[in-house]
Design an enzyme around this catalytic site. Sequence first.
Site, PDB file in Angstrom:
ATOM      1  N   GLY A 143       0.827  -1.207   0.000  1.00  0.00           N
ATOM      2  CA  GLY A 143       0.000   0.000   0.000  1.00  0.00           C
ATOM      3  C   GLY A 143       0.861   1.256   0.000  1.00  0.00           C
ATOM      4  O   GLY A 143       2.013   1.232  -0.444  1.00  0.00           O
ATOM      5  N   HIS A 162       4.180   2.384  -7.705  1.00  0.00           N
ATOM      6  CA  HIS A 162       3.138   1.351  -7.683  1.00  0.00           C
ATOM      7  C   HIS A 162       2.208   1.517  -8.879  1.00  0.00           C
ATOM      8  O   HIS A 162       1.797   0.549  -9.516  1.00  0.00           O
ATOM      9  CB  HIS A 162       2.289   1.456  -6.415  1.00  0.00           C
ATOM     10  CG  HIS A 162       3.049   1.266  -5.148  1.00  0.00           C
ATOM     11  ND1 HIS A 162       3.410   2.305  -4.338  1.00  0.00           N
ATOM     12  CD2 HIS A 162       3.520   0.147  -4.551  1.00  0.00           C
ATOM     13  CE1 HIS A 162       4.055   1.842  -3.288  1.00  0.00           C
ATOM     14  NE2 HIS A 162       4.143   0.534  -3.396  1.00  0.00           N
TER      15      HIS A 162
END
Length: 296
Positions: free
Chosen positions: A31, A37
Amino acid sequence: MHIFQRIDEARSFCSRARSGGTDIGFVPTMGAFHEGHISLIRSCREENETVMVSIFVNPAQFGPDEDFVAYPRDLDYDAGLCREMGVDAVFAPSVAEMYPTPQTLSLDFGGLTSDLEGRHRPGHFAGVGLVIAKLFNVVGACRAYFGDKDWQQLAVVRRLTAELAFPVEVLGCETVRDSDGLALSSRNAYLSATERQSALGLYRSLRVGSDKIESGERSRDAVEEAMALVLAEVKGLSPDYAVVRDAATLMPVDFLSGDLRLLVAANVGGTRLIDNLGARADRPPPLSTLGEGVRA
Ligand code: PAF
């Protein structure tokens, strides 16, 4: 977009997708999404019919003095980005779901993890290996996307996949950098403006090392000394290592040849940062870099 917290739900979703004939792309994350990402998820979305992203801050890979508790977490924000990017399913299990009983199995990657980050963070790669093995068991046959930024981690995941015969194709994706060269990392959030300036020394050191190799230097010591010098000159930065290694085995190579990886680590304030860059040394070095005796 589905959000699964339970292993059995995530596993049956992936099995159903496969039996429907679609291929699965998988992006494992902890996360705290940044552009790095996002670019992994984007590549995964482009190359696969079904996309699964896992979001799990894995306690097994944090040492007792590390930032497991403080590690940034914002599931709603991350899941929102996944939805916008067309992710099909997010797997966000609890610690109890992933580690229901005290873990007795321990993975040892031998020389691959005894140095560099492995030396600095004992047990870290055993923890990464464990969670990736579990996640690969949940997701099953897939293409899995990892950032080149954690080069030693990528080597560990490749070794794990090969040795345990996971039906997974492991793909490394290029490090995403800010315009000034700083590699994106969730830990950059801890840096003050001055520390961020100091952090730029890592990429400078890598560039100096790769330029030397590019211009024909084949002595590991000479390249590493040049990299270390750059780090030593930066105020507020305390270097840990600046090395050149074989890109696949991460073993030192005295006469530089083939696929190489330059790797650096340093502390900036209380934050440990790592970075790396690829280089190839397959051309004969220019004559000007060789000793007098070998000139024609
Ligand atoms: O790189 C990360 O974010 C983590 O180490 C990983 C691969 C998701 C395993 O927890």
